[in-house]
Design a protein around this motif. Structure first.
Motif, PDB file in Angstrom:
ATOM      1  N   LEU A 628       0.851  -1.190   0.000  1.00 15.19           N
ATOM      2  CA  LEU A 628       0.000   0.000   0.000  1.00 15.19           C
ATOM      3  C   LEU A 628       0.889   1.243   0.000  1.00 15.19           C
ATOM      4  O   LEU A 628       1.796   1.366   0.823  1.00 15.19           O
ATOM      5  CB  LEU A 628      -0.891  -0.023   1.260  1.00 15.19           C
ATOM      6  N   ARG A 629       0.622   2.141  -0.940  1.00 17.21           N
ATOM      7  CA  ARG A 629       1.458   3.344  -1.057  1.00 17.21           C
ATOM      8  C   ARG A 629       0.597   4.572  -1.306  1.00 17.21           C
ATOM      9  O   ARG A 629      -0.421   4.488  -1.980  1.00 17.21           O
ATOM     10  CB  ARG A 629       2.424   3.220  -2.245  1.00 17.21           C
ATOM     11  N   VAL A 630       1.083   5.688  -0.793  1.00 21.50           N
ATOM     12  CA  VAL A 630       0.476   6.967  -1.143  1.00 21.50           C
ATOM     13  C   VAL A 630       1.520   7.702  -1.956  1.00 21.50           C
ATOM     14  O   VAL A 630       2.684   7.802  -1.532  1.00 21.50           O
ATOM     15  CB  VAL A 630       0.115   7.760   0.129  1.00 21.50           C
ATOM     16  N   ALA A 631       1.137   8.188  -3.120  1.00 20.20           N
ATOM     17  CA  ALA A 631       2.131   8.786  -4.019  1.00 20.20           C
ATOM     18  C   ALA A 631       2.769  10.023  -3.390  1.00 20.20           C
ATOM     19  O   ALA A 631       3.980  10.207  -3.437  1.00 20.20           O
ATOM     20  CB  ALA A 631       1.485   9.127  -5.356  1.00 20.20           C
ATOM     21  N   GLU A 632       1.945  10.854  -2.778  1.00 19.04           N
ATOM     22  CA  GLU A 632       2.479  12.072  -2.178  1.00 19.04           C
ATOM     23  C   GLU A 632       2.168  12.037  -0.687  1.00 19.04           C
ATOM     24  O   GLU A 632       1.013  11.907  -0.323  1.00 19.04           O
ATOM     25  CB  GLU A 632       1.813  13.330  -2.781  1.00 19.04           C
ATOM     26  N   ILE A 643      -3.549   6.840  -4.226  1.00 17.60           N
ATOM     27  CA  ILE A 643      -3.268   5.755  -3.283  1.00 17.60           C
ATOM     28  C   ILE A 643      -3.350   4.450  -4.065  1.00 17.60           C
ATOM     29  O   ILE A 643      -4.297   4.260  -4.833  1.00 17.60           O
ATOM     30  CB  ILE A 643      -4.323   5.722  -2.163  1.00 17.60           C
ATOM     31  N   ASN A 644      -2.369   3.575  -3.904  1.00 19.09           N
ATOM     32  CA  ASN A 644      -2.513   2.290  -4.582  1.00 19.09           C
ATOM     33  C   ASN A 644      -1.951   1.135  -3.767  1.00 19.09           C
ATOM     34  O   ASN A 644      -1.202   1.316  -2.819  1.00 19.09           O
ATOM     35  CB  ASN A 644      -1.934   2.332  -5.996  1.00 19.09           C
ATOM     36  N   ALA A 645      -2.362  -0.039  -4.176  1.00 19.43           N
ATOM     37  CA  ALA A 645      -1.893  -1.268  -3.531  1.00 19.43           C
ATOM     38  C   ALA A 645      -1.864  -2.355  -4.591  1.00 19.43           C
ATOM     39  O   ALA A 645      -2.482  -2.223  -5.649  1.00 19.43           O
ATOM     40  CB  ALA A 645      -2.832  -1.671  -2.404  1.00 19.43           C
ATOM     41  N   GLU A 646      -1.105  -3.398  -4.298  1.00 20.48           N
ATOM     42  CA  GLU A 646      -1.103  -4.536  -5.218  1.00 20.48           C
ATOM     43  C   GLU A 646      -2.087  -5.586  -4.741  1.00 20.48           C
ATOM     44  O   GLU A 646      -2.114  -5.935  -3.557  1.00 20.48           O
ATOM     45  CB  GLU A 646       0.289  -5.146  -5.301  1.00 20.48           C
ATOM     46  N   LEU A 647      -2.856  -6.055  -5.678  1.00 21.54           N
ATOM     47  CA  LEU A 647      -3.837  -7.102  -5.371  1.00 21.54           C
ATOM     48  C   LEU A 647      -3.504  -8.320  -6.219  1.00 21.54           C
ATOM     49  O   LEU A 647      -3.337  -8.194  -7.437  1.00 21.54           O
ATOM     50  CB  LEU A 647      -5.253  -6.596  -5.705  1.00 21.54           C
ATOM     51  N   SER A 648      -3.343  -9.471  -5.572  1.00 22.72           N
ATOM     52  CA  SER A 648      -3.100 -10.672  -6.381  1.00 22.72           C
ATOM     53  C   SER A 648      -4.108 -11.756  -6.065  1.00 22.72           C
ATOM     54  O   SER A 648      -4.665 -11.813  -4.962  1.00 22.72           O
ATOM     55  CB  SER A 648      -1.693 -11.236  -6.188  1.00 22.72           C
ATOM     56  N   GLU A 694      -5.633   1.353  -8.015  1.00 21.92           N
ATOM     57  CA  GLU A 694      -5.292   2.758  -7.745  1.00 21.92           C
ATOM     58  C   GLU A 694      -6.545   3.591  -7.495  1.00 21.92           C
ATOM     59  O   GLU A 694      -7.534   3.476  -8.216  1.00 21.92           O
ATOM     60  CB  GLU A 694      -4.531   3.324  -8.937  1.00 21.92           C
ATOM     61  N   PHE A 695      -6.493   4.406  -6.465  1.00 23.57           N
ATOM     62  CA  PHE A 695      -7.590   5.338  -6.175  1.00 23.57           C
ATOM     63  C   PHE A 695      -7.023   6.753  -6.200  1.00 23.57           C
ATOM     64  O   PHE A 695      -5.971   7.011  -5.622  1.00 23.57           O
ATOM     65  CB  PHE A 695      -8.174   5.081  -4.790  1.00 23.57           C
ATOM     66  N   PHE A 734      -1.461   9.837   5.071  1.00 23.25           N
ATOM     67  CA  PHE A 734      -1.096  11.017   4.272  1.00 23.25           C
ATOM     68  C   PHE A 734      -1.488  12.256   5.046  1.00 23.25           C
ATOM     69  O   PHE A 734      -2.192  12.188   6.054  1.00 23.25           O
ATOM     70  CB  PHE A 734      -1.748  10.972   2.876  1.00 23.25           C
ATOM     71  N   ARG A 735      -0.995  13.383   4.526  1.00 22.18           N
ATOM     72  CA  ARG A 735      -1.281  14.654   5.206  1.00 22.18           C
ATOM     73  C   ARG A 735      -1.841  15.648   4.193  1.00 22.18           C
ATOM     74  O   ARG A 735      -1.360  15.719   3.060  1.00 22.18           O
ATOM     75  CB  ARG A 735       0.007  15.192   5.822  1.00 22.18           C
ATOM     76  N   ILE A 736      -2.806  16.412   4.617  1.00 21.77           N
ATOM     77  CA  ILE A 736      -3.305  17.497   3.758  1.00 21.77           C
ATOM     78  C   ILE A 736      -2.813  18.808   4.357  1.00 21.77           C
ATOM     79  O   ILE A 736      -2.929  19.030   5.579  1.00 21.77           O
ATOM     80  CB  ILE A 736      -4.841  17.481   3.675  1.00 21.77           C
TER      81      ILE A 736
END
Ligand code: NOJ
Length: 740
Positions: A628-632, A643-648, A694-695, A734-736
């Motif tokens: 799970l990652r947040v790009a920024e 925001i994305n993650a790998e789904l297998s 990805e969202f 993440f932070r806004i």
């Protein structure tokens, strides 16, 4: 068109000009007529209906569905009344007309707006063949209470899911072009907060703060209005002391002034008359005045408007501009529907109703709506080659009417394909399928047929039990205080369990049930809701692995009824429970000190977790989320977060998964829920396949109503999860920031 007043209005002018021109020609009596809806059901058509139509005393009828009758009513309105204004013909087309889709709560379990849209489209087409041009759907009351019978008609407990599916339903009913053949007007109901009825008792009072109203209950209605829903229906409930049909705050301040809604509002059945019963008004005249002033444009069923509005205007108690506005709202809708140009239906019933496309749509919806709650040791799918005899047991295995669910006025049980028949057609030539009903209905008590069921199970390789509750146990005015499997069904499960054969439970029901007393007694559970006309073939395909289950719960399943309201996006409280703070009632010393029991928000006998959480549902595929990652890490207010993650799929069969995105706003101007759904995607994965989910979330999508009831997104820290259920642990943050 005839030579009525309406027919002389220039068809080429704008809708607003046509509304204004027609309004100018109307007498007060005719205006009030437009604000009145009469019941015209088959066994209730008032003798004088024709005369009332000729006199211009009726703007709409409901419950007329015989095409000849409907066209005749239209003809009288259009050709024999002075004004020639066509009728709105309303009907509860809730989850299908003749071809029945799963109950709305089941459709919500698909988490698939396309499927929901297609279902509504099919229903609109079928209904339109009769001349019905207005459905009282979608029902978009957020419900956190499975006792409430009408949770069946709802899209579940969540705002985001309800928003998306409500919009899909509106689009399906209304189509791209509201005036096209096969498009009908839709009605978002029940405005508002009906689903919060105290203790799930239908029609009971609701106590909802304005902040909660805005952050939860009103949001789906706002989404529906933005999607172009043509009408809204008021709720029966008393909200904060002002029943909805007399509630100016809801109907004017919010709906008109804030949301700029320009369609019309219809009361619920008799609900204007109820204002007096509630104790808000002293008599029907007072009720009519209160409702009109509040902003109810059309009265359903009762006649307080017909009996009182003229007098109220003439005595100066009611400003005629209120009447004019209401009539304009109604006429605008009729023009938009193209009724003045095309009042009669010309669709071919024989080719449309129950056609192959309708059945296919119903089957697809049913397939995706079933939620697999348990599957121990790969009990499912059943493998034909490994079986020689299958026992099909239970009151709902072959109950054509019961699989259709609540609100199916026009549904045809003859069309239903039951699970028992579908299992026969799927595997009957390879496997001996033996059926024992065992109980007359779900409420039955242990009887001799249990022995027969046990004997058949004993002689079979596997027992499939079809349990749950009949259609009549959910829906309007059909609430339950106990939501266990009714009757002696749990006893039947235990008796079959004792045979030592694998036990599969397929549960058909109109609501989440407390399954605590049977969950450990069965190897697998498919929760099928009331799956509609094609429920049987869908269930058979899932049982035998033709398709993998992919439904996800749209509402939390409690362990015990006393946990209600229980929902995933609750507030944290000042004393949130953790596994360490929970003490079970069986483990408490009689003289334990008062403060020794964890001191957090849980029940001594039920803990704090549900039996199955919102968003949960298993598959024959094996889905795994990671990375799970947040790009920024930081995002400017007004920008987007990726925001994305790998789904297998680590399993050996193809499957569909609903990937879900949850967010928590850690600090707020008002407290925020522990998690909120903010996105979902239905994805199909082959065995061994990995995809990136990805969202992209705009900071506006994190907005909530604060203390002053303004919508705002606040800078600050957020937690974010992606997973296959609301209790997923895969989290990052993440932070806004606001550097403007
Ligand atoms: C009462 C119900 O509350 C509403 O949902 C329905 O549309 C109307 N009756 C008309 O049947």
């Amino acid at each position: 068109m005839n030579a009525s007043v309406a027919s002389m209005i220039d068809e080429n002018s704008s809708v607003e000009q046509r509304v204004a021109a027609l309004l100018r020609e109307m007498t007060l009596d005719e205006k009030i007529g437009q604000m009145s809806q009469l019941n015209a059901s088959e066994n209730y058509v008032p003798q004088h209906l024709g005369d009332e139509l000729r006199a211009g005393h009726v703007g709409s009828v409901l419950n007329a569905v015989e095409v000849g009758t409907v066209n005749e009513l239209q003809r009288i309105a259009v050709e024999e009344s002075r004004l020639g204004i066509p009728l709105l013909v309303g009907r509860d087309v809730i989850h299908g007309f003749q071809t029945i889709m799963p109950i709305p709560l089941g459709q919500a379990a698909t988490w698939n707006p396309d499927v929901v849209r297609q279902g509504a489209r099919v229903s609109a087409h079928e209904a339109a063949t009769t001349g019905v041009n207005w459905t009282f759907a979608p029902m978009i009351d957020i419900s956190r209470d499975a006792r409430w019978g009408r949770i069946a008609e709802s899209l579940g407990e969540d705002v985001y899911l309800t928003n998306k599916l409500a919009v899909a339903m509106v689009e399906g009913f209304q189509g791209d072009d509201l005036s096209a053949n096969g498009s009908i007007a839709s009605c978002a109901k029940h405005f508002a907060a009906y689903g919060a009825a105290e203790s799930g008792r239908d029609y009971a009072t609701t106590n909802v703060s304005e902040n909660e109203l805005r952050n939860v209950y009103l949001r789906p209605f706002k989404a529906a209005v933005e999607a172009g829903v043509t009408t809204l229906m008021t709720s029966f409930s008393d909200i904060d002391g002002v029943p909805a049909s007399g509630n100016e705050f809801l109907l004017r301040d919010v709906l008109r002034d804030e949301w700029n809604f320009d369609g019309f509002v219809v009361s619920d059945w008799d609900s204007i008359r109820h204002l007096q019963v509630h104790g808000l008004t002293a008599n029907e005249k007072g009720s009519a005045l209160q409702a009109a002033v509040a902003g109810v444009d059309m009265e359903m069923a009762s006649s307080t408007y017909r009996d009182n509005l003229a007098g109220l205007v003439e005595s100066g108690q009611l400003d005629v501009r209120i009447v004019d506005d209401a009539v304009a709202n109604i006429l605008r809708t009729k023009f938009r529907l193209g009724l003045f140009e095309n009042p009669y239906t010309a669709l071919d019933q024989n080719n449309i109703v129950g056609n192959a496309h309708a059945l296919q749509t119903a089957k697809k919806a049913a397939l995706q709506s079933v939620v697999m709650l348990k599957n121990e040791n790969g009990a499912l799918p059943l493998v034909t080659e490994e079986l020689s005899t299958v026992a099909v047991i239970g009151p709902l295995a072959d109950a054509p009417h019961e699989q259709l669910g609540t609100w199916i006025f026009d549904g045809s049980a003859e069309q239903s394909v039951t699970p028992m028949h579908a299992i026969h057609s799927l595997v009957g030539h390879d496997i001996d399928v033996r059926y024992v009903r065992a109980m007359e209905n779900s409420r039955g008590r242990a009887n001799e047929a249990f022995d027969e069921a046990v004997a058949v199970a004993q002689d079979s390789d596997v027992a499939i039990l079809f349990l749950g509750e009949e259609s009549i146990l959910s829906g309007e005015a059909h609430s339950r205080a106990d939501i266990n499997l009714p009757g002696d069904q749990a006893e039947l499960v235990r008796r079959i369990r004792a045979t030592g054969k694998p036990v599969i439970a397929v549960i058909l029901a109109g609501r989440p049930l407390t399954l605590t007393n049977i969950v450990d007694e069965v190897d697998a559970i498919l929760f099928a809701w009331h799956p509609g006309t094609m429920g049987g073939p869908a269930i058979a395909d899932l049982l035998f692995g033709v398709v993998s289950p992919s439904g996800k719960l749209p509402a939390t399943f409690p362990r015990m009824v006393g946990q209600i309201p229980i929902y995933y996006n609750q507030k944290n409280t000042g004393k949130p429970p953790t596994p360490e703070t929970v003490v079970h009632i069986d483990d408490i010393d009689t003289h334990a000190p008062q403060t020794s029991l964890g001191m957090t928000a849980f029940h001594l006998d039920a803990g704090y977790t549900p039996l199955f959480p919102f968003g949960f549902g298993l598959s024959y595929a094996k889905f795994h989320y990671e990375n799970l990652r947040v790009a920024e890490q930081e995002t400017q207010l007004g920008e987007t977060i990726t925001i994305n993650a790998e789904l297998s799929n680590r399993g050996s069969v193809v499957g569909e998964e609903v990937a879900q995105l949850y967010v928590r706003d850690l600090v707020g101007n008002v407290t925020r829920p522990v998690r909120e759904l903010k996105g979902f995607q239905r994805l199909r994965l082959e065995p061994g396949e990995t995809v990136t989910v990805e969202f992209v979330l705009h900071t506006d999508e994190l907005a909530f109503y604060g203390r002053n009831m303004q919508l705002m997104t606040e800078p600050g820290d957020f937690h974010v999860w992606i997973g296959g259920s609301s209790d997923t642990h895969l989290r990052t943050e993440f932070r806004i920031v606001d550097n403007h």
